[in-house]
Design a protein around this motif. Structure first.
Motif, PDB file in Angstrom:
ATOM      1  N   ARG A 313       0.828  -1.205   0.000  1.00 12.82           N
ATOM      2  CA  ARG A 313       0.000   0.000   0.000  1.00 12.82           C
ATOM      3  C   ARG A 313       0.867   1.262   0.000  1.00 12.82           C
ATOM      4  O   ARG A 313       0.526   2.260  -0.640  1.00 12.82           O
ATOM      5  N   ARG A 314       1.979   1.204   0.721  1.00 14.74           N
ATOM      6  CA  ARG A 314       2.879   2.360   0.734  1.00 14.74           C
ATOM      7  C   ARG A 314       3.467   2.600  -0.652  1.00 14.74           C
ATOM      8  O   ARG A 314       3.463   3.733  -1.157  1.00 14.74           O
ATOM      9  N   GLN A 316       2.295   1.649  -3.459  1.00 18.70           N
ATOM     10  CA  GLN A 316       1.228   2.053  -4.373  1.00 18.70           C
ATOM     11  C   GLN A 316       0.932   3.545  -4.227  1.00 18.70           C
ATOM     12  O   GLN A 316       0.738   4.250  -5.225  1.00 18.70           O
ATOM     13  N   ARG A 317       0.905   4.030  -3.003  1.00 14.65           N
ATOM     14  CA  ARG A 317       0.654   5.458  -2.762  1.00 14.65           C
ATOM     15  C   ARG A 317       1.760   6.324  -3.349  1.00 14.65           C
ATOM     16  O   ARG A 317       1.502   7.377  -3.930  1.00 14.65           O
ATOM     17  N   GLU A 318       2.996   5.871  -3.198  1.00 16.64           N
ATOM     18  CA  GLU A 318       4.131   6.679  -3.648  1.00 16.64           C
ATOM     19  C   GLU A 318       4.292   6.668  -5.158  1.00 16.64           C
ATOM     20  O   GLU A 318       4.887   7.594  -5.729  1.00 16.64           O
TER      21      GLU A 318
END
Length: 358
Positions: A313-314, A316-318
């Motif tokens: 998730r990290r 993907q966010r970045e």
């Protein structure tokens, strides 16, 4: 004193009856094992932890419906996992099991029970508490800490599932990845990357068969023999109903052939015969599966999966700004760029557990 003459019996060994270290002898116990990702015993099974909100089809993925204590990993007793693998092999080509729930911690069982009961109370304010409880327990068992009367899912002996189907092209892709996952020399990083790609194939292209209701539909139409009763009463089914009836027969057939027992109120729920509910259905006089908790290896597995999910998730966010420093991060980011959002699902209908709309 009575004596035996002219008979010599074997000597008693000098160390007879010594019990040093007896507390270290393991007691026979059937453990919980993980299903799906990173599982050594049942890694080929597709899971979607519905009450954790693992994927977008889950109504519990929304913050307002989060269930405390829910697990990302689906666990089941080892014998249940083995039966599920048998059932998977019994399916027609391109068909696969999709497991929504198995072992359920007491806290989750309690939350589901209370949630459904409250929804019933809101819908039927005149219903007395005894009737409310009876109706609730058709779909959610009473949470119990009584070792003699455990809730079915807290034993690890119950499973909720459906069947999905892939087209031949994507089935071939899935089988190729499965073959690569059999390599015992794979690093955990590489395994995670391959499993993310396998999951993406299923999430994007596997369509759940039509069973007449979504998973967890809380009404009479969810009853296992709903369509069979209509046929027995002489009713002519529509084409859609005949399809749903046949799909229920397929699921029932492969699960019972694999050794599971069905549950009358839910087409998706099956029990091991070693559980109390399964033993009752099978006509057995005893059960061997009681309530169980996660052991250290289960907790470690769950924590590993949570860390991988958090890392995905990290990254993907970045997006394009993501920096990778480890082999695991590299594999996750590569899989994300190839397959997109790991939580997005199409074609796996599920409902929040509640009384049906009239």
């Amino acid at each position: 004193m009575v004596t035996v003459e002219k008979v010599t019996y074997p000597k008693i060994p000098l160390d007879a009856g010594q019990v040093q270290g007896w507390k270290d002898i393991p007691i026979s116990f059937e453990p919980l094992v993980p299903l799906g990702p990173l599982s050594r015993e049942a890694g080929f099974l597709m899971t979607s932890s519905i009450y954790f909100g693992e994927h977008s089809n889950s109504p519990y993925a929304h913050d307002t419906n989060k269930l405390e204590g829910s697990l990302l990993t689906l666990f089941a007793r080892r014998s249940v996992a083995r039966r599920l693998l048998v059932a998977e092999q019994l399916l027609p080509a391109c068909h696969h099991l999709l497991i929504f729930d198995a072992y359920r911690p007491y806290q989750v069982q309690e939350s589901l029970h209370d949630f459904y009961k409250q929804k019933l109370r809101e819908k039927y304010p005149a219903m007395d508490n005894e009737t409310l409880e009876c109706e609730t327990q058709k779909y959610v068992s009473l949470p119990s800490k009584d070792p003699a009367r455990p809730s079915p899912h807290t034993t690890g002996g119950s499973v909720d599932l459906a069947i999905v189907k892939l087209d031949r092209t994507h089935e071939e892709e899935l089988l190729q990845i499965r073959s690569r996952l059999t390599d015992v020399t794979l690093t955990i990083a590489r395994r995670v990357g391959l499993e993310m790609r396998l999951s993406a194939i299923m999430r994007s292209h596997a369509r759940m068969l039509d069973f007449g209701t979504a998973f967890d539909h809380g009404g009479e139409k969810s009853a296992l023999a709903y369509y069979e009763l209509k046929i027995a009463a002489g009713e002519v089914l529509t084409d859609a109903d005949r399809l749903a009836c046949n799909n229920r027969r397929l699921l029932f057939g492969i699960m019972t052939q694999a050794g599971f027992q069905p549950y009358f109120a839910e087409w998706w729920h099956f029990n091991a015969p070693e559980s109390q509910m399964g033993a009752a259905t099978a006509g057995l006089g005893y059960a061997t599966l009681g309530s169980v908790g996660l052991d250290e290896s289960n907790i470690a597995h769950e924590n590993t999966r949570l860390k991988i999910r958090q890392e995905a998730r990290r990254l993907q966010r970045e997006g394009g700004q993501a920096v990778v420093r480890t082999a695991l991060q590299y594999e996750i980011l590569s899989a994300l760029r190839e397959t997109g959002d790991p939580g997005l699902v199409e074609g796996w209908p599920a409902e929040i557990i509640a009384p049906p709309e009239e």
